[in-house]
Design an enzyme around this catalytic site. Structure first.
Site, PDB file in Angstrom:
ATOM      1  N   TYR A  35       0.780  -1.035   0.058  1.00 15.46           N
ATOM      2  CA  TYR A  35       0.116  -0.038   0.193  1.00 15.46           C
ATOM      3  C   TYR A  35       0.788   1.276  -0.060  1.00 15.46           C
ATOM      4  CZ  TYR A  35      -3.704  -3.300   0.477  1.00 15.46           C
ATOM      5  OH  TYR A  35      -4.568  -4.433   0.420  1.00 15.46           O
ATOM      6  N   TYR A  78     -15.538   3.232   2.894  1.00 17.48           N
ATOM      7  CA  TYR A  78     -14.924   2.436   2.021  1.00 17.48           C
ATOM      8  C   TYR A  78     -13.695   1.555   2.920  1.00 17.48           C
ATOM      9  CZ  TYR A  78     -11.935   0.047  -1.532  1.00 17.48           C
ATOM     10  OH  TYR A  78     -11.205  -0.870  -2.307  1.00 17.48           O
ATOM     11  N   HIS A 116     -14.037  -3.809  -1.860  1.00 19.05           N
ATOM     12  CA  HIS A 116     -13.828  -4.771  -3.019  1.00 19.05           C
ATOM     13  C   HIS A 116     -13.209  -6.199  -2.337  1.00 19.05           C
ATOM     14  CE1 HIS A 116     -13.294  -0.759  -4.665  1.00 19.05           C
ATOM     15  NE2 HIS A 116     -13.905  -1.494  -5.924  1.00 19.05           N
TER      16      HIS A 116
END
Length: 166
Positions: A35, A78, A116
């Site tokens: 990340y 999210y 996701h």
């Protein structure tokens, strides 16, 4: 169960500059991707929506969220990542992390929460479905370094969108 048959509690703590390395280490151990700095900036900026989980004072998992505000509209949440180290799965850590965020969503003006999930990650898909998430989309070629490269979008609607009155 811990030593002597007593239950060992899972504790949650916020992510701050001084312990961001804990989140980086957890992510490196669990996820097949690295990340960038924006991920960690968003994680810290989300405040209470990002948490580290500890088992016997050992960091064993985390949830990291990003808050998405549309001008004049409700906030969407999210889930960037939710993960628990393999030896500590099945102890309720993931459930505690997700419930923490869902409770925050219910108390604030959050319309929905989404994430996701790799299309072949059936354990994760089933985990989220237990909490009322549903598959709302499939994105082809979402991932660049894993096969298959597709993902599902899983969404849980928290508050129904308010209708505009004229």
């Amino acid at each position: 169960m811990g030593a002597g048959g007593r239950e060992v509690p899972i504790s949650l703590d916020g992510v701050r500059d001084k312990n961001i390395m804990q989140l980086k280490k957890i992510n490196t151990a669990i996820f097949p991707v690295r990340y960038n700095d924006k991920y960690y900036t968003d994680a810290i900026a989300s405040g209470d929506f990002t948490r580290l989980a500890y088992y016997n004072d050992i960091c064993v998992g985390s949830i990291a969220c990003r808050l998405e505000k549309k001008e004049g509209g409700p906030v969407r949440v999210y889930i960037m990542t939710l993960g628990v180290l393999a030896p500590y799965r099945g102890l309720g850590t993931g459930t505690k992390l997700l419930n923490h965020v869902l409770d925050l969503c219910a108390k604030q003006n959050v319309s929905d929460i989404y994430l996701h999930v790799h299309t072949i990650n059936e354990d994760a898909i089933n985990f989220y479905k237990k909490f009322g998430f549903e598959v709302t989309d499939k994105i082809q070629n979402y991932y660049t370094n894993i096969t298959p490269p597709d993902c599902f979008v899983l969404t849980k609607f928290i508050t129904p969108p308010k209708k505009q009155t004229v």
